[in-house]
Write a protein that holds these residues in place. Structure first.
Motif, PDB file in Angstrom:
ATOM      1  N   SER A   2      30.074 -45.981 -70.832  1.00 48.60           N
ATOM      2  CA  SER A   2      31.174 -45.140 -70.398  1.00 48.60           C
ATOM      3  C   SER A   2      30.691 -44.123 -69.373  1.00 48.60           C
ATOM      4  N   GLN A   3      31.569 -43.787 -68.427  1.00 47.10           N
ATOM      5  CA  GLN A   3      31.245 -42.779 -67.427  1.00 47.10           C
ATOM      6  C   GLN A   3      31.151 -41.419 -68.101  1.00 47.10           C
ATOM      7  N   MET A   4      29.982 -40.757 -67.992  1.00 47.52           N
ATOM      8  CA  MET A   4      29.760 -39.496 -68.692  1.00 47.52           C
ATOM      9  C   MET A   4      30.060 -38.275 -67.835  1.00 47.52           C
ATOM     10  N   THR A   5      30.227 -38.464 -66.530  1.00 48.01           N
ATOM     11  CA  THR A   5      30.539 -37.337 -65.657  1.00 48.01           C
ATOM     12  C   THR A   5      31.929 -37.504 -65.064  1.00 48.01           C
ATOM     13  N   ILE A   6      32.552 -36.392 -64.769  1.00 48.84           N
ATOM     14  CA  ILE A   6      33.905 -36.386 -64.220  1.00 48.84           C
ATOM     15  C   ILE A   6      33.846 -36.764 -62.744  1.00 48.84           C
ATOM     16  N   GLN A   7      34.674 -37.728 -62.363  1.00 53.45           N
ATOM     17  CA  GLN A   7      34.697 -38.212 -60.989  1.00 53.45           C
ATOM     18  C   GLN A   7      36.048 -37.896 -60.343  1.00 53.45           C
ATOM     19  N   ASP A   8      36.080 -37.970 -59.026  1.00 52.79           N
ATOM     20  CA  ASP A   8      37.354 -37.887 -58.313  1.00 52.79           C
ATOM     21  C   ASP A   8      38.205 -39.075 -58.759  1.00 52.79           C
ATOM     22  N   GLY A   9      39.367 -38.808 -59.355  1.00 57.26           N
ATOM     23  CA  GLY A   9      40.225 -39.862 -59.883  1.00 57.26           C
ATOM     24  C   GLY A   9      40.146 -40.028 -61.385  1.00 57.26           C
ATOM     25  N   SER A  10      39.219 -39.311 -62.045  1.00 54.34           N
ATOM     26  CA  SER A  10      39.096 -39.408 -63.506  1.00 54.34           C
ATOM     27  C   SER A  10      40.301 -38.780 -64.201  1.00 54.34           C
ATOM     28  N   ASP A  11      40.693 -39.369 -65.330  1.00 51.66           N
ATOM     29  CA  ASP A  11      41.649 -38.726 -66.225  1.00 51.66           C
ATOM     30  C   ASP A  11      40.876 -37.787 -67.138  1.00 51.66           C
ATOM     31  N   VAL A  12      41.410 -36.591 -67.345  1.00 50.48           N
ATOM     32  CA  VAL A  12      40.708 -35.575 -68.128  1.00 50.48           C
ATOM     33  C   VAL A  12      41.687 -34.915 -69.100  1.00 50.48           C
ATOM     34  N   LEU A  13      41.212 -34.691 -70.324  1.00 48.12           N
ATOM     35  CA  LEU A  13      41.969 -33.924 -71.309  1.00 48.12           C
ATOM     36  C   LEU A  13      41.508 -32.476 -71.225  1.00 48.12           C
ATOM     37  N   ILE A  14      42.437 -31.589 -70.895  1.00 46.06           N
ATOM     38  CA  ILE A  14      42.144 -30.162 -70.777  1.00 46.06           C
ATOM     39  C   ILE A  14      42.594 -29.451 -72.051  1.00 46.06           C
ATOM     40  N   PHE A  21      46.433 -30.675 -71.971  1.00 49.45           N
ATOM     41  CA  PHE A  21      47.040 -31.417 -70.875  1.00 49.45           C
ATOM     42  C   PHE A  21      46.157 -32.609 -70.529  1.00 49.45           C
ATOM     43  N   VAL A  22      46.773 -33.726 -70.182  1.00 51.30           N
ATOM     44  CA  VAL A  22      46.035 -34.856 -69.619  1.00 51.30           C
ATOM     45  C   VAL A  22      46.360 -34.892 -68.132  1.00 51.30           C
ATOM     46  N   ARG A  64      37.096 -36.466 -72.223  1.00 47.07           N
ATOM     47  CA  ARG A  64      37.699 -37.762 -71.931  1.00 47.07           C
ATOM     48  C   ARG A  64      38.898 -37.955 -72.859  1.00 47.07           C
ATOM     49  N   PRO A  65      40.057 -38.324 -72.332  1.00 45.36           N
ATOM     50  CA  PRO A  65      41.226 -38.522 -73.197  1.00 45.36           C
ATOM     51  C   PRO A  65      41.032 -39.725 -74.118  1.00 45.36           C
ATOM     52  N   SER A  66      41.492 -39.590 -75.349  1.00 42.33           N
ATOM     53  CA  SER A  66      41.519 -40.727 -76.269  1.00 42.33           C
ATOM     54  C   SER A  66      42.850 -41.443 -76.103  1.00 42.33           C
ATOM     55  N   LEU A  67      42.972 -42.612 -76.720  1.00 38.99           N
ATOM     56  CA  LEU A  67      44.236 -43.344 -76.642  1.00 38.99           C
ATOM     57  C   LEU A  67      45.369 -42.515 -77.239  1.00 38.99           C
ATOM     58  N   ARG A  68      45.079 -41.781 -78.305  1.00 41.70           N
ATOM     59  CA  ARG A  68      46.098 -40.921 -78.925  1.00 41.70           C
ATOM     60  C   ARG A  68      46.619 -39.878 -77.938  1.00 41.70           C
ATOM     61  N   ASP A  69      45.729 -39.342 -77.105  1.00 40.58           N
ATOM     62  CA  ASP A  69      46.140 -38.350 -76.108  1.00 40.58           C
ATOM     63  C   ASP A  69      47.073 -38.972 -75.074  1.00 40.58           C
ATOM     64  N   TYR A  70      46.724 -40.175 -74.620  1.00 39.27           N
ATOM     65  CA  TYR A  70      47.572 -40.856 -73.646  1.00 39.27           C
ATOM     66  C   TYR A  70      48.944 -41.172 -74.236  1.00 39.27           C
ATOM     67  N   VAL A  71      48.942 -41.709 -75.456  1.00 40.29           N
ATOM     68  CA  VAL A  71      50.198 -42.125 -76.083  1.00 40.29           C
ATOM     69  C   VAL A  71      51.139 -40.941 -76.278  1.00 40.29           C
ATOM     70  N   SER A  72      50.581 -39.779 -76.616  1.00 36.73           N
ATOM     71  CA  SER A  72      51.428 -38.598 -76.829  1.00 36.73           C
ATOM     72  C   SER A  72      52.145 -38.171 -75.552  1.00 36.73           C
ATOM     73  N   LYS A  73      51.635 -38.617 -74.398  1.00 35.99           N
ATOM     74  CA  LYS A  73      52.234 -38.257 -73.109  1.00 35.99           C
ATOM     75  C   LYS A  73      53.026 -39.417 -72.501  1.00 35.99           C
ATOM     76  N   PHE A  74      53.209 -40.491 -73.255  1.00 31.75           N
ATOM     77  CA  PHE A  74      53.940 -41.654 -72.750  1.00 31.75           C
ATOM     78  C   PHE A  74      55.344 -41.277 -72.290  1.00 31.75           C
ATOM     79  N   ALA A  75      55.783 -41.924 -71.202  1.00 29.74           N
ATOM     80  CA  ALA A  75      57.211 -41.898 -70.870  1.00 29.74           C
ATOM     81  C   ALA A  75      57.924 -42.637 -71.991  1.00 29.74           C
ATOM     82  N   ARG A  76      59.080 -42.139 -72.418  1.00 35.36           N
ATOM     83  CA  ARG A  76      59.745 -42.759 -73.562  1.00 35.36           C
ATOM     84  C   ARG A  76      61.255 -42.606 -73.474  1.00 35.36           C
TER      85      ARG A  76
END
Length: 256
Positions: A2-14, A21-22, A64-76
């Motif tokens: 897994s990518q351990m450093t934040i890159q331009d274009g990375s998704d990040v959980l703040i 926020f994701v 790094r966002p987990s799947l749970r973090d992404y799902v909580s922000k899903f369009a619904r």
């Protein structure tokens, strides 16, 4: 690895105070919050898990966002299944890598995402919903997470049967799951798992009766209650507000 450093274009959980926020890191852009803005450029090249400061000096951590973090922000367009219920359904459904899973009532794709991640590239998820808009939303949500390659989405009513076979687990989130019990039995492996989620107890009663009539075994019905706590020195107690009743889970095993 897994990518351990934040890159331009990375998704990040703040994590900023009691807010989270994701966001997608784009060099030169600023993300505005209730405690000042976040300069995305300062995060690039730094390890995930590092602390930073907003423009007003408030500390935050970037993960790094987990799947749970992404799902909580899903369009619904409908309420998604809560993680506490999803965990029970995944466990009682014995869902594991390489399986073929039929899910009906995909909604916005929250449970679909969890299942797709577990079955992996060697497995397959067949997702059905009677609403075409729900299928479109699910597809969009899964595409963002790169989870669509092992998922086949269809507009259809599974109570009328499906053209599938060798399904290891069927997962239902339907208004009338009992109507799908017999039609779906034909597509299951001989000892497949059945799991259904329903918000009302009368749905549970009808589903359990239908399972008994269709010769299913090990039939169980239960509710999962999640109780969170405020933990403080000498003052720990349950949170005043919490998620109590959301629905009931029915599980069973197929039998020939």
């Amino acid at each position: 690895m897994s990518q351990m450093t934040i890159q331009d274009g990375s998704d990040v959980l703040i994590l900023l105070g009691d807010k989270q926020f994701v966001i997608k890191i784009v060099e030169g852009q600023k993300f505005h919050t209730h405690k000042g803005y976040i300069d995305c450029s300062q995060l690039i090249g730094k390890p995930f898990g590092s602390y930073f400061k907003t423009s007003t000096g408030h500390s935050f951590v970037a993960l790094r966002p987990s799947l749970r973090d992404y799902v909580s922000k899903f369009a619904r367009r409908t309420q998604i299944i809560y993680p506490k219920d999803a965990c029970s359904m995944l466990l009682w459904g014995d869902i594991k890598p390489g399986q073929r899973v039929l899910e009906a009532g995909t909604g916005s794709g929250a449970l679909t995402a969890y299942i797709a991640q577990i079955v992996g590239k060697d497995g397959k998820v067949y997702g059905y919903d009677v609403n075409e808009d729900s299928i479109k939303i699910t597809k969009k949500n899964l595409e963002r997470l790169n989870l669509l390659s092992n998922v086949e989405l269809k507009v259809g009513d599974v109570t009328q049967g499906v053209d599938l076979d060798n399904i290891d687990t069927v997962v239902l989130d339907l208004p009338t799951p009992w109507l799908a019990v017999k039609p779906l039995k034909k597509c299951l492996t001989t000892d497949a798992h059945f799991v259904s989620f329903s918000p009302t107890i009368n749905q549970v009663e009808k589903t359990v009766l239908a399972l008994k009539e269709a010769n299913y075994v090990r039939i169980e019905a239960f509710e999962t209650i999640l109780r969170e706590f405020d933990v403080k020195p000498d003052a720990t107690r349950p949170k005043t507000l919490g998620i109590t009743h959301t629905g009931y889970v029915v599980s069973a095993r197929n039998c020939v």
